[in-house]
Design a protein around this motif. Sequence first.
Motif, short mmCIF file in Angstrom:
data_model
loop_
_atom_site.label_atom_id
_atom_site.label_comp_id
_atom_site.label_asym_id
_atom_site.label_seq_id
_atom_site.Cartn_x
_atom_site.Cartn_y
_atom_site.Cartn_z
N PHE A 199 -10.59 2.52 -3.66
CA PHE A 199 -9.20 2.71 -3.26
C PHE A 199 -8.76 4.13 -3.65
O PHE A 199 -8.83 4.51 -4.81
CB PHE A 199 -8.32 1.67 -3.96
N ALA A 200 -8.34 4.90 -2.65
CA ALA A 200 -7.86 6.27 -2.89
C ALA A 200 -6.34 6.23 -3.02
O ALA A 200 -5.64 5.85 -2.10
CB ALA A 200 -8.29 7.19 -1.76
N ARG A 201 -5.84 6.61 -4.18
CA ARG A 201 -4.41 6.54 -4.46
C ARG A 201 -3.70 7.80 -4.04
O ARG A 201 -4.27 8.89 -4.05
CB ARG A 201 -4.18 6.34 -5.96
N ARG A 202 -2.40 7.62 -3.71
CA ARG A 202 -1.57 8.79 -3.42
C ARG A 202 -1.33 9.58 -4.71
O ARG A 202 -1.24 10.80 -4.68
CB ARG A 202 -0.24 8.34 -2.81
N LEU A 203 -1.22 8.89 -5.84
CA LEU A 203 -1.05 9.53 -7.14
C LEU A 203 -2.17 9.02 -8.06
O LEU A 203 -2.14 7.87 -8.49
CB LEU A 203 0.32 9.20 -7.74
N PRO A 204 -3.18 9.85 -8.35
CA PRO A 204 -4.29 9.40 -9.20
C PRO A 204 -3.82 9.00 -10.60
O PRO A 204 -2.74 9.40 -11.04
CB PRO A 204 -5.21 10.62 -9.26
N GLU A 205 -4.66 8.24 -11.29
CA GLU A 205 -4.28 7.68 -12.60
C GLU A 205 -3.92 8.76 -13.60
O GLU A 205 -2.92 8.64 -14.31
CB GLU A 205 -5.44 6.82 -13.13
N PHE A 257 5.16 4.85 -10.25
CA PHE A 257 4.36 3.63 -10.17
C PHE A 257 4.11 3.23 -8.71
O PHE A 257 3.00 2.83 -8.36
CB PHE A 257 5.07 2.50 -10.91
N ILE A 258 5.12 3.37 -7.87
CA ILE A 258 4.95 3.07 -6.44
C ILE A 258 3.94 4.03 -5.82
O ILE A 258 3.08 3.63 -5.02
CB ILE A 258 6.30 3.12 -5.71
N ALA A 259 4.02 5.31 -6.18
CA ALA A 259 3.04 6.28 -5.67
C ALA A 259 1.64 5.96 -6.17
O ALA A 259 0.65 6.14 -5.45
CB ALA A 259 3.44 7.70 -6.08
N PHE A 260 1.53 5.44 -7.39
CA PHE A 260 0.23 5.04 -7.95
C PHE A 260 -0.35 3.86 -7.19
O PHE A 260 -1.57 3.77 -7.00
CB PHE A 260 0.42 4.71 -9.43
N LEU A 261 0.49 2.93 -6.74
CA LEU A 261 0.02 1.75 -6.02
C LEU A 261 -0.23 2.01 -4.54
O LEU A 261 -0.86 1.20 -3.87
CB LEU A 261 1.04 0.62 -6.15
N SER A 262 0.28 3.12 -4.01
CA SER A 262 0.19 3.40 -2.58
C SER A 262 -1.13 4.08 -2.23
O SER A 262 -1.65 4.88 -3.02
CB SER A 262 1.34 4.29 -2.14
N PRO A 263 -1.67 3.79 -1.03
CA PRO A 263 -2.90 4.47 -0.61
C PRO A 263 -2.64 5.93 -0.26
O PRO A 263 -1.51 6.31 0.07
CB PRO A 263 -3.34 3.67 0.62
N LEU A 264 -3.69 6.73 -0.34
CA LEU A 264 -3.58 8.15 -0.03
C LEU A 264 -3.12 8.36 1.41
O LEU A 264 -2.25 9.18 1.68
CB LEU A 264 -4.92 8.84 -0.27
N GLU A 265 -3.71 7.61 2.32
CA GLU A 265 -3.33 7.67 3.73
C GLU A 265 -2.58 6.39 4.06
O GLU A 265 -3.11 5.30 3.90
CB GLU A 265 -4.57 7.79 4.62
N ASP A 266 -1.36 6.55 4.54
CA ASP A 266 -0.57 5.38 4.90
C ASP A 266 -1.20 4.71 6.12
O ASP A 266 -1.45 5.38 7.13
CB ASP A 266 0.87 5.79 5.19
N TYR A 315 0.05 -6.66 1.57
CA TYR A 315 -0.38 -7.87 2.27
C TYR A 315 -0.56 -7.60 3.75
O TYR A 315 -1.53 -8.04 4.36
CB TYR A 315 0.66 -8.97 2.04
N LYS A 316 0.36 -6.85 4.35
CA LYS A 316 0.30 -6.56 5.78
C LYS A 316 -0.93 -5.75 6.15
O LYS A 316 -1.59 -6.01 7.14
CB LYS A 316 1.56 -5.80 6.21
N HIS A 317 -1.26 -4.76 5.32
CA HIS A 317 -2.38 -3.87 5.64
C HIS A 317 -3.66 -4.23 4.90
O HIS A 317 -4.63 -3.48 4.94
CB HIS A 317 -1.98 -2.42 5.35
N ARG A 318 -3.64 -5.36 4.18
CA ARG A 318 -4.83 -5.91 3.54
C ARG A 318 -5.55 -4.91 2.64
O ARG A 318 -6.73 -4.61 2.83
CB ARG A 318 -5.78 -6.48 4.59
N TYR A 319 -4.84 -4.39 1.66
CA TYR A 319 -5.49 -3.55 0.66
C TYR A 319 -5.04 -3.98 -0.73
O TYR A 319 -3.98 -4.56 -0.90
CB TYR A 319 -5.21 -2.06 0.90
#
Length: 199
Positions: A108-114, A74-83, A166-170
């Motif tokens: 939004f490009a995810r690190r782990l696609p749906e 789930f965390i990988a799903f919420l994370s962007p592809l590029e940090d 919040y920090k990176h506004r995505y």
Amino acid sequence: MLDDGGMGEENAVSVQLSKAQRITQHWLDKSTIHIYPRWALFCFSLFLFFLRVYYIQAYFIVAYGLGIYLLNNFIAFLSPLEDPMDIDGTGDMSLPTSGQEAKEFRPFARRLPEFKFWLACFRGTWYALLMTFFSMFDIPVFWPILLLYFIMLFFMTMKRQIMHMYKHRYVPITWGKFKPKGAGFEKGGGGMQGQKRAE
């Protein structure tokens, strides 16, 4: 002669295995567009797993492991592809270099696609369900401690992820390209006023 027979059996097994993989991949490919039925199937699988754990009152360590695995996915799903921390080395998001780039819609490009997220969760749930049929995975533990630890881990991990967002506004959800109010309708005089523009 025995070697030829052994090679023939290995060849037949590999042919059957590759055929089964092709059939599985075919049905997985067909299921990509059916998002809600796929997730309903996952929820049903998870329900079966927890029903079995509740019914036999065992395999709590397997349930805990499954919970950690699902949380990680789930965390990988919420994370962007590029940090954003790695983009320009300073920890800030790189700004657009042209006016056209600033107007360009980027989902939004995810690190782990749906689909991969669903597949990993579905497989993990069925592996955990399969593990409940083998007594070697039934390690005796005091389950309330595991539950409390998992809840604490979940809230700490989600708090860190929300702070990162919040920090990176995505926002990890893309609703589609923004359309201004009244987009697609002609404005002005003439006989075509108020009619929808052909696309």
